[in-house]
Design an enzyme around this catalytic site. Sequence first.
Site: not given
Ligand code: LLP
Length: 418
Positions: A239, A274, A276, A317, A344
């Site tokens: 998203g 999808e 998140g 990041y 640390c």
């Molecule tokens: N679908 C797939 C196949 C994905 O790899 C991801 C996220 C999503 C959906 C969800 O994407 P969103 O809607 O959340 O943008 N740890 C990183 C973000 C890694 C995202 C990996 N894939 C952060 O903290 O920014």
Amino acid sequence: MAPFHYADGRLYAEAVALPEIAARFGTPCYVYSRAEIEAQWRAYSQAFAARPHLICYAVKANSNLAVLNVLARLGSGFDIVSVGELERVLKAGGDAAKVIFSGVGKRRDEIQRALEVGIKCFNVESRSELQRLNALAAAAGVRAPVSLRVNPDVDANTHPYIATGLRENKFGVPWEEALGVYQEAANLAHINLSGIDCHIGSQITEISPFSDAVAKIMELTRALRKHDIALRHIDVGGGLGIAYEAAAKMPSAKELIDAIYKVVGDAAYEILVEPGRSIVGNAGVLLTKVEYLKEAPEKNFAVVDAAMNDLLRPALYGAWQEIRPVRERPDAATGVYDVVGPVCESADFLGLGRALSVQEGDLLAVSSAGAYAFSMSSNYNSRPRVAEVMVDGSEAHLIRRRETMSEMMAGEAMIEKL
Ligand code: LLP
């Protein structure tokens, strides 16, 4: 009303004051707003209106059972990337028939379990995975529902670690090979081709990369139709990004979905998305206490009880997340602080150069900590995982208790031989 807001000089989550949560559950702890999670999911759902669609919440963003359960009750689908996430979805009451399985490295046992429970679709990322899936489906006596994840080579203009749709990334089937892999799949007896998908990255703050990616996908569906391959769904991947800074403007779910339909036109596809981060990101804060204020020759530090093991995004990041005092303190002098944890490593910071009016013992709330926060936490420096709390109106529920020392060490053993 904003899910986290000030009233009578204190920061609240819905109708519960954060100092009360800290007193009851201790710090550090994550605090989520149920209402905000539901509102963000509904924004996607309403944007689709009556058109065929499935919102598959990306479990990796926040996989707490209570979060998954709240979404399952709304009728959400789920995007998983491991059998661990699948078991969580099932335990939280999610419907296996609304689960899609993404990821480049699905193990045999993971595929077998997903076949056993009957998920909606495997998002396949390579020829080898396709062959493995076909063989395992044959052994199970079923046909596996498949969508190929195609790499559209679109720049999502995001942090390089979370861009996934470029040629150089490990994800998806290369654009030029997609047609050939679809033809190969169409000839496999235990594969049932049902869709096509892409995912170009995360924290995307504009609509155009999505439109560009979907345009390429549509181009491919037309080519596939010429080869008698007809698909039922198009999965547009993750998203939208979220506003980490209050002033930042983000496109809405409605703008995103409208833009997707502009490209898809009247073609009768079920659309999958999808999301998140945009569902849970701004529905959570990390509540932490200032242990020490420390003045060093070059800088002032606010040393807090949360650290990079609890919230990794700033260290990994260089991510910026707003840090707000929980009690407004007009009496305290404003200083500029690096807000750091006790781990640390010099990368152990939650925020750098923040102007704050704080004293030792004060509580701080790190904003936008609902997504990729607890789910990326670790036990580094032997710090037990923190508690998670979900606020629902005027009630605060403990949805994960703070890990105890023995829980942290459970599973370890010493060798007995002298
Ligand atoms: N679908 C797939 C196949 C994905 O790899 C991801 C996220 C999503 C959906 C969800 O994407 P969103 O809607 O959340 O943008 N740890 C990183 C973000 C890694 C995202 C990996 N894939 C952060 O903290 O920014």
